[in-house]
Design an enzyme around this catalytic site. Sequence first.
Site, short mmCIF file in Angstrom:
data_model
loop_
_atom_site.label_atom_id
_atom_site.label_comp_id
_atom_site.label_asym_id
_atom_site.label_seq_id
_atom_site.Cartn_x
_atom_site.Cartn_y
_atom_site.Cartn_z
CG ASP A 259 -1.86 1.27 1.56
OD1 ASP A 259 -2.82 1.62 0.47
OD2 ASP A 259 -1.42 2.04 2.26
CD GLU A 292 -2.42 2.81 -3.22
OE1 GLU A 292 -3.33 3.78 -3.45
OE2 GLU A 292 -2.05 2.49 -2.05
#
Length: 581
Positions: A259, A292
């Site tokens: 993330d 990401e």
Amino acid sequence: MPLRTLETWPHGAIMLDAQHTRFALWAPDAFYVSVELEDGKSIAMLPQAEGWFEVEIKCPAGTRYRYNIDGELDVPDPASRAQASDVHGWSIVVDPLAYAWRHNDWQGRPWHEAVIYELHVGTLGGYAAVEKQLPRLAELGVSAIELMPLAQFPGERNWGYDGVLPYAPQASYGPPEHLKALIDSAHEHGLAVILDVVYNHFGPDGNYLGRYAKGFFQEAVHTPWGAGIDFDRREVRDFFLDNALMWLLEYRFDGLRLDAVHAIDNPGFLQELAQRVRQQVDSGRHVWLVLENEFNQAGLLKHGFDAQWNDDFHNVLHVVLTGETDAYYRDFAQDPTAKLARCLGEGFIYQGQTTRHGHERGEPSADLPPSAFVAFLQNHDQIGNRALGERLHHLCSPQALKAATTLLLMSPMIPLMFMGDEVNAQAPFLFFTDHHGELAQAVREGRRAEFADFAAFRDPERREHIPDPNALPTFEQSTPRLTENAHTSLYRQLLSLRHQHVVPHLPGSVALGAQVLADGAVSARWRLGNGSVLQIDLNLSATPLEQPTPQHLLFQTPASPTTHLPPFSARVSLAPVGEHF
């Protein structure tokens, strides 16, 4: 005084045999640390070099424990493998070998076979409930499920991005054995399992590291969640590196989605993580590493990482489909059709161009294969970060959505869908937490303030109607009904075509470019690894286009044959090796 001889201690409680456990805590700002057992025993930990405390005691699996700092504060193990209840409660000694795996021959799936289904374990009812969905997903054509973060968070419900104990799977979803059973069962159905991990910050409630290990953080580095994590420190790096390896080796996850790595101010850590994973995971296993990364750092995709979530793909299609240009969609509002063509032909749209904030964003990506980009029409962020959690089928015409879905599932990029996409789920997916007191109020107010830039919520009174993240109904409304319907048949048909005609030939694929046909319409071509040429013509406008139907038509929506490209339509063609459109 014993001194450690290894470069670092493995963090946490590590079982040495059936009856003995070694506890290690990095606490450089503590003078005294003890292990406190639930039966009332207190065992002093021995100070070691460089801020470590360590002790070995008779302590079997299932023992509940915590640490006491300087006789003043009881804290959970930051590397707890399981919690008895919440992040403030007892940690549990876990035997990593206790689960009897049924599918020891599973070696994963090659990355090019990935068709990813992102889901939230809590809204579906826990690990055991997700396991019941696996046969349906495998039959649909999904080849991997991606679990939103599981790290233990405060309270009973949370998106997962407020986790504070990265080694402990969320207790309210089930014990670690249930998570392993879910993964084991997924492998039985031919499904890989990816875990979303958060290494860029800790949640705001239940993180005690600042009391006894201030070196975990760099106060001079600011992130949206507070002080940045100090990845220059060996102890901190190994805390997260060992965590990644735990999920891949002990739990047998098939991959990790990292993330918001743009908030990790240390690219060397990311490269070391990829290197360690590639070195320590058996060479015969397929393990996926996906990023990401708001910064579109294409260079990372050449150093051990398989792919990146391509927000550019989503953002430009969202603008074309809905006309929305609020907030970050403004970066895609000018000539979105040309931007879509660039995305299909080169991967990223922003490859060094200036954003609305005046910052350069991205790196050149045209030399990367299409499979280096994970494409999606929606995900947890793009639904849940809407004030009311609306799904895309509430925002655009069904014909346009079918055409965009055709592009998603048939392009050589790796497709990702969010739970409920395949049934046009009516339930929203809202942002939810389970905070209390002042923190709950701050989260509620912060959530509403986020939407001041959106035209529909510039009026403060309208922002008061944004659901309270901490209210139980906000969570309950986010549970989708996954009853299959006519829309599901579109997914089943397209995924069948993908697995038959595209997936076997993805290795070696290259983009041949994309052209603008008209406002809202593009045509893109790719040469697949076997030399065949895939073409997708997409018309998201209300105007029919004079675009001849290719000879080697594979699929079209709407299904009725026509000599032109109708409004809100898509068609897919595949020219065999040596032939041309």
